[in-house]
Motif scaffolding. Structure first.
Motif, PDB file in Angstrom:
ATOM      1  N   ALA A 707       0.814  -1.208   0.018  1.00  0.00           N
ATOM      2  CA  ALA A 707      -0.016   0.114   0.190  1.00  0.00           C
ATOM      3  C   ALA A 707       0.844   1.268   0.024  1.00  0.00           C
ATOM      4  N   THR A 708       1.241   1.755  -1.123  1.00  0.00           N
ATOM      5  CA  THR A 708       2.382   2.835  -1.259  1.00  0.00           C
ATOM      6  C   THR A 708       1.750   3.718  -2.312  1.00  0.00           C
ATOM      7  N   SER A 709       2.037   4.889  -2.427  1.00  0.00           N
ATOM      8  CA  SER A 709       1.591   5.774  -3.244  1.00  0.00           C
ATOM      9  C   SER A 709       2.702   6.951  -3.733  1.00  0.00           C
ATOM     10  N   ASP A 710       3.125   7.194  -4.954  1.00  0.00           N
ATOM     11  CA  ASP A 710       3.913   8.127  -5.379  1.00  0.00           C
ATOM     12  C   ASP A 710       3.532   9.345  -5.195  1.00  0.00           C
ATOM     13  N   LYS A 711       2.211   9.780  -5.136  1.00  0.00           N
ATOM     14  CA  LYS A 711       1.568  11.029  -5.082  1.00  0.00           C
ATOM     15  C   LYS A 711       1.806  11.356  -3.443  1.00  0.00           C
ATOM     16  N   ASN A 712       1.630  10.461  -2.490  1.00  0.00           N
ATOM     17  CA  ASN A 712       1.449  10.454  -1.014  1.00  0.00           C
ATOM     18  C   ASN A 712       2.529   9.571  -0.521  1.00  0.00           C
ATOM     19  N   PRO A 713       3.853  10.083  -0.399  1.00  0.00           N
ATOM     20  CA  PRO A 713       4.802   9.490   0.247  1.00  0.00           C
ATOM     21  C   PRO A 713       4.464   8.954   1.723  1.00  0.00           C
ATOM     22  N   ASP A 827       1.176  27.866  10.254  1.00  0.00           N
ATOM     23  CA  ASP A 827       0.451  27.268   9.217  1.00  0.00           C
ATOM     24  C   ASP A 827       1.373  25.872   8.975  1.00  0.00           C
ATOM     25  N   GLU A 828       0.747  24.803   9.016  1.00  0.00           N
ATOM     26  CA  GLU A 828       1.606  23.636   8.959  1.00  0.00           C
ATOM     27  C   GLU A 828       0.906  22.588   8.068  1.00  0.00           C
ATOM     28  N   GLU A 829       1.868  21.688   7.503  1.00  0.00           N
ATOM     29  CA  GLU A 829       1.260  20.566   6.635  1.00  0.00           C
ATOM     30  C   GLU A 829       0.821  19.576   7.374  1.00  0.00           C
ATOM     31  N   GLY A 830      -0.203  19.060   7.065  1.00  0.00           N
ATOM     32  CA  GLY A 830      -0.820  17.763   7.581  1.00  0.00           C
ATOM     33  C   GLY A 830      -1.554  16.865   6.881  1.00  0.00           C
ATOM     34  N   TYR A 831      -1.822  15.644   7.263  1.00  0.00           N
ATOM     35  CA  TYR A 831      -2.747  14.742   6.548  1.00  0.00           C
ATOM     36  C   TYR A 831      -3.909  14.220   7.477  1.00  0.00           C
ATOM     37  N   ILE A 832      -4.991  13.963   6.848  1.00  0.00           N
ATOM     38  CA  ILE A 832      -6.449  13.461   7.326  1.00  0.00           C
ATOM     39  C   ILE A 832      -6.043  12.060   7.634  1.00  0.00           C
ATOM     40  N   LEU A 833      -6.294  11.886   9.163  1.00  0.00           N
ATOM     41  CA  LEU A 833      -6.079  10.804   9.686  1.00  0.00           C
ATOM     42  C   LEU A 833      -7.741   9.735   9.853  1.00  0.00           C
ATOM     43  N   GLN A 841      -9.859  14.409  11.466  1.00  0.00           N
ATOM     44  CA  GLN A 841      -9.077  14.324  12.645  1.00  0.00           C
ATOM     45  C   GLN A 841      -7.625  14.516  11.707  1.00  0.00           C
ATOM     46  N   ILE A 842      -6.629  15.542  11.910  1.00  0.00           N
ATOM     47  CA  ILE A 842      -5.580  15.912  11.168  1.00  0.00           C
ATOM     48  C   ILE A 842      -4.336  15.369  11.982  1.00  0.00           C
ATOM     49  N   LEU A 843      -3.278  14.759  11.182  1.00  0.00           N
ATOM     50  CA  LEU A 843      -2.129  14.554  11.865  1.00  0.00           C
ATOM     51  C   LEU A 843      -1.083  15.259  11.150  1.00  0.00           C
ATOM     52  N   ASP A 877     -16.835  21.591  -4.976  1.00  0.00           N
ATOM     53  CA  ASP A 877     -15.965  20.449  -5.789  1.00  0.00           C
ATOM     54  C   ASP A 877     -14.845  19.834  -4.891  1.00  0.00           C
ATOM     55  N   VAL A 878     -14.683  20.304  -3.710  1.00  0.00           N
ATOM     56  CA  VAL A 878     -13.613  19.705  -2.893  1.00  0.00           C
ATOM     57  C   VAL A 878     -14.274  18.508  -1.967  1.00  0.00           C
ATOM     58  N   VAL A 879     -13.396  17.425  -2.027  1.00  0.00           N
ATOM     59  CA  VAL A 879     -13.935  16.268  -1.531  1.00  0.00           C
ATOM     60  C   VAL A 879     -12.606  15.778  -0.527  1.00  0.00           C
ATOM     61  N   PHE A 880     -12.967  15.459   0.881  1.00  0.00           N
ATOM     62  CA  PHE A 880     -11.863  15.050   1.738  1.00  0.00           C
ATOM     63  C   PHE A 880     -11.831  13.526   1.840  1.00  0.00           C
ATOM     64  N   TYR A 881     -10.904  12.797   1.622  1.00  0.00           N
ATOM     65  CA  TYR A 881     -10.706  11.381   1.883  1.00  0.00           C
ATOM     66  C   TYR A 881      -9.527  11.245   3.095  1.00  0.00           C
ATOM     67  N   THR A 882      -9.711  10.181   3.692  1.00  0.00           N
ATOM     68  CA  THR A 882      -8.775   9.654   4.518  1.00  0.00           C
ATOM     69  C   THR A 882      -7.279   9.884   3.773  1.00  0.00           C
ATOM     70  N   PHE A 883      -6.434  10.196   4.636  1.00  0.00           N
ATOM     71  CA  PHE A 883      -4.830  10.280   4.243  1.00  0.00           C
ATOM     72  C   PHE A 883      -4.725  11.579   3.170  1.00  0.00           C
ATOM     73  N   ASP A 884      -5.586  12.436   2.775  1.00  0.00           N
ATOM     74  CA  ASP A 884      -5.555  13.732   1.918  1.00  0.00           C
ATOM     75  C   ASP A 884      -4.601  14.468   2.688  1.00  0.00           C
TER      76      ASP A 884
END
Length: 950
Positions: A707-713, A827-833, A841-843, A877-884
């Motif tokens: 389960a790896t992604s080049d777009k989301n390391p 302002d911080e970079e995060g991911y949706i957990l 829930q943001i990590l 038009d914005v859709v939030f998925y887990t890990f975005d």
């Protein structure tokens, strides 16, 4: 002389047996009062003729005699120095011991303190005070009669002294008064002491003033007899209540006959249960089962708001067994840390516990103004059904709110971490300095001081448990690899005071900038620590291996070593990478590293899991001890190298001790998680097009690898973090209590495992060392080591203490992270957990921080649409998925000093009417969003720009 006591007892097979015991009566028991002309001097008596008890209810100085209920209910008052010259009757002492072990221990601590002037009088063996039980007399009535008899004896024994009986039992009080005994309740006594206001706050009250006409807010509890009968018949079920940390109107009870926890909702469902209580639960018909709520609810409402909030509790997910609490079998109340709620005036105050699982508590205090600035301890006394909150009393203030020392104290108390100074008895067990290795020691151990051994640990580590060596043997065709562990069991002998203290503490607790040692510092940081250049005792596990890391032979023995260097992970990595270094330590490390890679590859092929967690390091100012920065811990190859050999040593030792002690080897197991635990992981991965297989650990490990992604390391790391949260906790157990199939360690994918490599900071390792020492003939056994039941009891304490230590460490990191962010706007970079119904829930990987982005404010209409099946939130038009990935603005809200929380705003992706502009743009546009520090900086920059234009 002696008399006999007889009683009837039912044995395990149902027969009734008559037991007769001899009860000795003596005429030489001292009253304990120093100037008594009739009794022999009693060296154990700390009663004082100089101390004066001043209570205006009674003229002149007097000695106090306590009823059992006073000791059980009012220990917080009795621990105050003003209460002194107290006679504890042996009748009371024994009853307290049988009814409450924690109170009994606290009472003993007072009795052993000479300055408190407490004395135990052995009334039930005294010839003039002993009273046999009368036929049909209740035990409680007999004990009360003995207490009154002993008090009367004191009054007649020393007519020139005064004695006062304190009891809260109304019947006992009236009988005592009728017998001419000066008597009062504890409340009456305290209220008539000088400067009684602080002491009054500490009174445990069962009789809070409530309006008799007030409406019942909760259903009545069934009686104990009704509960036990219904549980036996199977109409009710017993279990431990666990309150939700996210929703104060929801809780769960684990019941053996149900696969899933039983859900409890609303006031009638929870029915005054407090986290940890043993409760009786009525299970609803299956048609009335519901799913857990998907919203976060904090207790910030009035009674009138509760009904409205209860309507929105039902979730939309899969239903689970649902029920309600109908009675309390055993309260598990303890002392709680927290603060007073702001805004309330007068005698009655609302206490807000630091633990979100505990309800607010109503207390009575006369020092509210001072206590509002303090973190304090409160205990619960009762919870009437017409009261919104339980009633309790103030115990003590811990210190100023926000102080680092105070917050550390709160963390330790909330997680039940023993942290008092080591007693004189414990310190007396330590070896005298200077400590030297004798010729006798050398005869009993293998001398390895000539081998190039080194340790590799985190920077700043002073309690060095382990060291390693690796050298070529047999003309370079084989390798000798050694793991050398500090021999703590040499200094801590079974049954000694230091052993009992270490077994109680069970583990060293690591807070930010502070360490609570399991053993005194002389051992943990000196004599046991395998420091570089110093001779130390060790327990060695040595393998002969071929060049492919296959074990050819294993041996264990106690040894003497002298570590050449104590290195950090980074130093060891630099040494390995620097090819110009060809000394024995460098070559040893390179060989160890190559072997470790083979061992790890082999482990992973067998299905061992590689999981992830947000471990952070907080950099502290050495002078102010304030956090300077928060960063994720750096990992090197050498971290993995050390880990592999520690795992291998633990496995080898587990095999050895199980072989020699099949019934009482202390092992560690990691149970296979139920399939339902993996639901969040499986659903989150499926929405992204990944299939996570959970039918075995090996398949789980392989599917996580894919389960790896080049777009989301960072995707794979987050999946592993979710997998970590699906796991059950690993636990210690004695081998004879489970079947061999249950020994399996799921995370490591090994059939057998134990802990051997960290005896300085884990008591389990000390027990394993003792077992291994017996196996090797290096030491002798003792009864408790081979007692399966005592080992099981010990494991229960070890598992509890380890869990609490883990939670305490996390709480300390959380507090210091909050301290670091105070006054900052980032302002911080995060991911949706997780995607929730009303929040994301943001990590934030940079800080290992999790926070909540709420998608709708109170009283507003949400612009987001929640799709439960796909676990998404949509706004236009914005859709939030887990890990975005997302960019968020982070600010610490300190308005609630008890529960500071991060205020999170969305920066990117941009949603009109919801997102905020990037911080740089916002700062240029307005001062409104700026913190005071940032406003000052902006003004300074503005002045500079004006000067430059001029």
């Amino acid at each position: 002389m002696f008399t006999t006591k007889s009683f009837i007892k039912k044995n395990k097979i149902g027969n009734f047996l008559k037991n007769v015991r001899e009860h000795y009566i003596r005429d030489d028991i001292s009253c304990g009062i120093p100037e008594c002309p009739k009794c022999p001097a009693e060296s154990s008596s700390y009663l004082s003729v100089s101390h004066v008890n001043k209570c205006t209810l009674f003229n002149g100085n007097h000695f106090i005699i306590l009823d059992t209920n006073i000791v059980l209910d009012q220990m917080d008052v009795l621990e105050e120095p003003v209460i002194a010259n107290v006679i504890i009757l042996h009748t009371v002492f024994n009853e307290v011991k049988h009814r409450s072990l924690p109170i009994y221990k606290r009472l003993n601590a007072i009795l052993e303190n000479p300055s408190r002037h407490f004395y135990v009088f052995i009334n039930d063996h005294h010839k003039d005070c002993y009273l046999p039980e009368e036929e049909g007399e209740l035990i409680n009535d007999h004990n009360d009669r003995c207490i009154r008899k002993a008090t009367s004896w004191y009054i007649n024994h020393l007519p020139d002294k005064k004695f006062v009986l304190i009891t809260d039992d109304n019947k006992n009080k009236q009988l005592a008064l009728s017998e001419g005994i000066p008597t009062c309740t504890i409340t009456e006594y305290v209220q008539n002491l000088e400067n009684s206001s602080v002491l009054e706050d500490k009174l445990s009250r069962k009789d809070y003033h409530t309006n008799d006409d007030s409406k019942d807010l909760f259903p009545a509890h069934l009686s104990t007899g009704q509960l036990l009968k219904a549980i036996k018949e199977g109409t009710l079920h017993q279990g431990t209540f666990r309150a939700s940390r996210d929703n104060f109107l929801e809780g769960f009870v684990n019941i053996e006959s149900f696969k899933d926890p039983v859900l409890l909702q609303g006031r009638s469902g929870l029915n005054r249960a407090v986290d940890g209580d043993i409760v009786a639960v009525e299970i609803f018909e299956q048609d009335n089962w519901v799913s857990p709520s998907e919203i976060v609810l904090e207790d910030d409402s009035t009674v009138d708001d509760l009904e409205e909030k209860e309507k929105g509790l039902k979730g939309t997910g899969e239903v689970q067994p649902t029920g309600r609490v109908v009675g309390i079998i055993r309260r598990k109340w303890k002392q709680y840390c927290g603060i007073l709620q702001g805004g309330s005036e007068g005698l009655y105050q609302i206490f807000v516990p630091a633990n979100r699982s505990i309800p607010k508590v109503r207390i009575e205090t006369r020092q509210a103004e001072f206590l509002r600035t303090q973190k304090l301890i409160v205990t619960i006394d009762s919870w009437p059904r017409n009261s919104r909150y339980p009633h309790g009393h103030f115990v003590r203030a811990l210190g100023r709110i926000g102080s680092q020392d105070t917050e550390n104290e709160v963390v330790l108390l909330e997680h039940d971490v023993p942290h008092s100074q080591f007693s004189e008895d414990v310190l007396a067990c330590l070896p005298q300095l200077p400590w030297v290795i004798t010729e006798e020691d050398e005869k009993k151990r293998v001398d390895l001081r000539g081998i190039d051994i080194c340790s590799v640990d985190p920077p700043g580590c002073t309690d060095i448990d382990d060291a390693l060596h690796c050298r070529l043997i047999d003309d370079g065709t084989k390798l000798e690899v050694g793991v050398h562990i500090a021999d703590v069991s040499h200094f801590i002998r079974p049954g000694t005071a230091i052993d009992l203290e270490a077994s109680s503490r069970a583990t060293t607790v690591y807070l930010v900038g502070k360490r609570i040692d399991m053993v005194p510092e002389l051992l943990s940081s000196n004599l046991c620590s395998l420091r570089g250049g110093e001779e130390r005792f060790a327990f060695s596990c040595i393998w002969e291996m071929d060049l492919e890391a296959n074990i050819l032979s294993t041996r264990f023995h106690k040894s003497i070593i002298k570590s050449r260097r104590a290195m950090t992970y980074e130093e060891a990595q630099i040494t390995i990478d620097d090819q110009s270094k060809r000394d024995s330590i460098a070559e040893s490390l390179r060989n160890l590293n190559e072997l470790a890679k083979i061992l790890k590859k082999r482990r992973l092929e067998k299905g061992a899991l590689v999981l992830a967690s947000t471990e952070v390091k907080i950099l502290m100012d050495s002078e102010t001890m304030e956090p300077l920065d928060v960063e994720v811990k750096k990992m090197y190859e050498t971290n993995s190298m050390v880990e592999e050999f520690m795992l291998l040593a633990n496995i080898s030792v587990a095999e050895k001790i199980l072989e020699d002690f099949p019934d009482c080897a202390m092992l560690r197991r990691h149970p296979t998680p139920p399939a339902a635990n993996f639901d969040p992981l499986v659903k989150a991965a499926r929405h992204l097009g990944y299939e996570i297989l959970i039918d075995s650990g090996k398949n789980l490990a392989e599917s996580l690898d894919k389960a790896t992604s080049d777009k989301n390391p960072y995707l794979n790391t987050m999946l592993r973090m979710l997998a970590t949260r699906c796991m059950l906790q690993a636990v210690y157990f004695p081998s004879g209590t489970l079947q061999k199939d249950d020994y399996f360690h799921y995370g490591l994918a090994v059939p057998l495992y134990t802990h051997f490599t960290s005896p300085i900071r884990r008591y389990a390792d000390i027990i394993v060392h003792r077992l291994l020492a017996v196996s090797c003939g290096a030491d002798s056994t003792y009864p408790d080591l081979l007692d399966k039941q005592k080992s099981a009891d010990l494991c229960q304490n070890l598992n509890y203490r380890n869990r609490m230590a883990q939670y305490a460490g996390r709480a300390s990191v959380a507090f210091n992270t909050h301290l670091f962010f105070k006054g900052k706007l980032n302002d911080e970079e995060g991911y949706i957990l997780y995607v929730r119904k009303n929040a994301l829930q943001i990590l934030i990987p940079k800080y290992g921080l999790e926070c909540t982005l709420y998608l709708v404010k109170k009283g507003e209409t949400s612009i987001f649409e929640y799709d439960e099946e796909r676990q998404t939130q949509r706004a236009g038009d914005v859709v939030f998925y887990t890990f975005d990935p997302v960019t968020i603005r982070l600010h610490l809200d300190s308005t609630n000093v008890q529960h500071e929380k991060f205020v999170v705003q969305l920066v990117k992706p941009v949603i009109e009417g919801f997102s905020v502009p990037p911080l740089e743009e916002a700062m240029e546009a307005s001062d409104i969003v700026a913190t005071p520090n940032e406003k000052r900086k902006k003004k300074e920059q503005s002045k500079k720009s004006k000067k430059s234009r001029k």
